[in-house]
Design a protein around this motif. Structure first.
Motif, PDB file in Angstrom:
ATOM      1  N   ILE A   1      30.368 -22.811  64.269  1.00 34.15           N
ATOM      2  CA  ILE A   1      30.562 -21.465  63.736  1.00 34.15           C
ATOM      3  C   ILE A   1      29.225 -20.738  63.597  1.00 34.15           C
ATOM      4  O   ILE A   1      29.103 -19.556  63.913  1.00 34.15           O
ATOM      5  CB  ILE A   1      31.292 -21.527  62.380  1.00 34.15           C
TER       6      ILE A   1
ATOM      7  N   ALA B   1      36.792 -15.098  58.494  1.00 35.34           N
ATOM      8  CA  ALA B   1      37.401 -15.411  59.795  1.00 35.34           C
ATOM      9  C   ALA B   1      37.476 -14.171  60.671  1.00 35.34           C
ATOM     10  O   ALA B   1      37.154 -14.215  61.876  1.00 35.34           O
ATOM     11  CB  ALA B   1      38.798 -16.010  59.592  1.00 35.34           C
TER      12      ALA B   1
ATOM     13  N   VAL C   1      33.685 -13.227  61.793  1.00 39.27           N
ATOM     14  CA  VAL C   1      33.097 -14.141  62.774  1.00 39.27           C
ATOM     15  C   VAL C   1      33.864 -14.087  64.091  1.00 39.27           C
ATOM     16  O   VAL C   1      33.271 -14.135  65.178  1.00 39.27           O
ATOM     17  CB  VAL C   1      33.060 -15.581  62.224  1.00 39.27           C
TER      18      VAL C   1
ATOM     19  N   VAL D   1      38.385 -20.298  63.186  1.00 37.61           N
ATOM     20  CA  VAL D   1      37.547 -20.222  61.989  1.00 37.61           C
ATOM     21  C   VAL D   1      38.346 -20.601  60.744  1.00 37.61           C
ATOM     22  O   VAL D   1      37.838 -21.284  59.845  1.00 37.61           O
ATOM     23  CB  VAL D   1      36.939 -18.812  61.830  1.00 37.61           C
ATOM     24  N   THR D   2      39.608 -20.200  60.684  1.00 38.47           N
ATOM     25  CA  THR D   2      40.460 -20.556  59.543  1.00 38.47           C
ATOM     26  C   THR D   2      40.681 -22.066  59.476  1.00 38.47           C
ATOM     27  O   THR D   2      40.627 -22.666  58.391  1.00 38.47           O
ATOM     28  CB  THR D   2      41.814 -19.831  59.632  1.00 38.47           C
TER      29      THR D   2
ATOM     30  N   CYS E   1      38.652 -24.326  60.649  1.00 36.08           N
ATOM     31  CA  CYS E   1      37.374 -24.901  60.233  1.00 36.08           C
ATOM     32  C   CYS E   1      37.164 -24.745  58.726  1.00 36.08           C
ATOM     33  O   CYS E   1      36.678 -25.660  58.053  1.00 36.08           O
ATOM     34  CB  CYS E   1      36.226 -24.237  60.990  1.00 36.08           C
TER      35      CYS E   1
END
Length: 544
Positions: free
Chosen positions: A259, A362, A365, A383-384, A386
């Motif tokens: 990320i 989220a 990014v 991203v969510t 992660c």
């Protein structure tokens, strides 16, 4: 403000700080490359187990970061990006890094025991009992909070079957656990080369995310997930550290690195301009910049939870003091500061976005990563997923720390073992049961006090490090200045909370009592530390 310039300034300052101030601290703490660490002298391959510095950095970084450096800056951005950015930079270098690095080295010098043991040796048994009690209660709250957060993230709502993001995250996370255990066996028991195992592990980790995304089969309710997670953290606390906790956190750290790299590339290509104001005033939404900025932005600048990670799990696994201690104790805090700045840029760019901090992060990014070809919808899901993995790393580490602290807390004055102190299963069970009761009661009701409690824990850890340095005849200004600042912050915050909870129109006596207890506890420990420092000073003067 151009976000790329802001990020480059952050990274540049942190690199200089690592080389200069990090080396200064290593010298002050007395780092000795020839000294054997507790991972070797007390090795049992359950709790004490020497680990490769890259593996341990991943475990430590994942554990201290969790969701903290994302949530705090996004919430504090209401004050404007300038004060948040400055606090992240100054806090990470001169307060958080000092705190984490010092906690790690102090614990190594005390056989890998928690900061509570450092307090006992340097301030007495009463100080240890008070600190460990405070630390354990804080951990219980952390476990309750993150269990509920993870269960809410993974839960599937049968009334809204179209939304399967929770099931996707839950399925992927359970696959991560299986992958971690296989990785641990291959590396530690089958002699697999770390570089090859890591490369394959990262590929399988991504496959797990794809499987979770395409086949979200674990469609459980929130209560079911709470039970599953409680079983998982019991295992994570009691199984050998190399089998589950360490490899899972290590592999998940690559998601966080991913990320960071993805966001960095997106910001370089897109270099978005921050849409929020640089400064919105000293008072915003009835909260004052001081002290609440310094309480809200915790993990991205300094967090008391870090001292428990450094002194409970990391210190038992560190292979050698030089260069591992500086890399892990100081370096991980600076990397977390970078994550916090990225979170600030994300909320600064999508200023009008609504939702939880996780959703804002989220969206921001994912928008950055779309600049080099990743579909924004896919980026949001990635991203969510992660983010949920990060929360789980803090949860499993916190449970093991709670077990360590409770075992030390239940020891006799002469070090005599009691039923709880020598039984890791019982100590883990008590910690988990206390957390579950808090979940049932509704941890959200007392969550507002957690920020102050967490930062107060940081001040107390700095106090313990200062006492340790003083007893060993070393100058303490590098720890005593941030300690004083953190005490001013937390005591001010507690005072305002006590006024709010006990003397305002909307009274909350439970929170008010908790705030009073924390205030009294901190004052007693400050008194104990003052007596210790005065005594050490007199002893040093007589020796001359």
């Amino acid at each position: 403000m151009n976000s790329l310039l802001l990020l480059l300034i952050c990274i540049g300052i942190f690199l200089v700080a690592y080389v200069t101030y990090g080396s200064f601290l290593a010298k002050k703490y007395g780092i000795d490359p020839t000294r054997k660490t507790p991972a070797h002298t007390l090795r049992d391959d359950i709790d004490y187990c020497p680990a490769n510095s890259k593996v341990l950095l991943g475990h430590h970084f994942s554990s201290i970061a969790g969701a903290g450096p994302i949530t705090g800056p996004i919430q504090a951005a209401v004050f404007g990006w300038i004060p948040v950015f400055l606090w992240i930079i100054v806090g990470s270098i001169f307060i958080g890094g000092v705190h984490d690095f010092g906690s790690l080295v102090a614990s190594i010098r005390h056989d890998g025991k928690t900061i509570g043991e450092v307090v006992k040796v340097n301030m007495g048994q009463r100080g240890k009992m008070l600190f460990n009690l405070f630390g354990w209660l804080t951990i219980v709250l952390v476990v309750a909070a993150f269990t509920d957060i993870c269960a809410s993230t993974f839960a599937f709502d049968s009334a809204n079957p179209q939304n399967v993001m929770g099931a996707q995250a839950g399925t992927a996370s359970m696959l991560f656990i299986i992958l971690a255990m296989v990785f641990g066996v291959l590396v530690y028991k089958r002699g697999a080369k770390l570089s090859i195992a890591s490369f394959i592990g990262i590929i399988v980790l991504l496959i797990c995310i794809v499987i979770g995304y395409q086949f979200p089969v674990l469609k459980f309710s929130k209560l079911t997930w709470q039970i599953i997670l409680l079983v998982y953290i019991f295992l994570a606390s009691t199984l050998p550290v190399w089998l589950l906790l360490q490899p899972r956190d290590y592999l998940c750290s690559f998601l966080l690195y991913g990320i960071i790299i993805g966001a960095l590339l997106g910001i370089i290509i897109k270099h978005p301009t921050l849409q929020i104001a640089g400064y919105n005033g000293f008072t915003v939404n009835n909260n004052t910049l001081f002290p609440f900025l310094f309480v809200t932005v915790a993990c991205g600048a300094i967090s008391g939870f870090h001292s428990l990670v450094s002194s409970s799990t990391t210190s038992k696994q560190i292979d050698k003091e030089e260069p591992d201690a500086k890399l892990i104790g100081y370096g991980a805090m600076l990397i977390e500061g970078v994550v916090a700045v990225i979170a600030l840029i994300a909320v600064g760019y999508v200023a009008k976005a609504e939702g939880t901090p996780a959703q804002v992060f989220a969206n921001g990014v994912a928008n950055f990563m779309s600049s080099f070809g990743i579909p924004e919808a896919v980026g949001v899901v990635f991203v969510t997923l992660c983010f949920s993995a990060f929360a789980l790393t803090s949860l499993d580490t916190a449970t093991r720390i709670g077990r360590y602290i409770l075992q030390e807390l239940c020891e006799g004055k002469d070090g005599r073992k009691t039923v709880v102190s020598k039984n890791k299963y019982l100590a883990t069970g008590i910690t988990i049961c206390a957390s579950f009761v808090l979940i049932l009661y509704g941890y959200v009701k007392i969550w507002p006090i957690f920020g102050s409690a967490n930062q107060l824990l940081a001040a107390l850890a700095l106090l313990a490090i200062t006492a340790w340095l003083s007893k060993n005849g070393k100058k303490t200004w590098a720890t005593i200045i941030p300690m004083i600042f953190m005490f001013i912050v937390t005591l001010s915050a507690l005072g305002l909370l006590i006024k709010q909870y006990l003397f305002s129109v909307d009274k909350n006596y439970i929170l008010g009592i908790i705030a009073c207890v924390l205030l009294v506890l901190s004052l007693v420990l400050i008194y104990e530390a003052y007596n210790t420092l005065v005594k050490n000073k007199k002893t040093a003067a007589k020796s001359k």
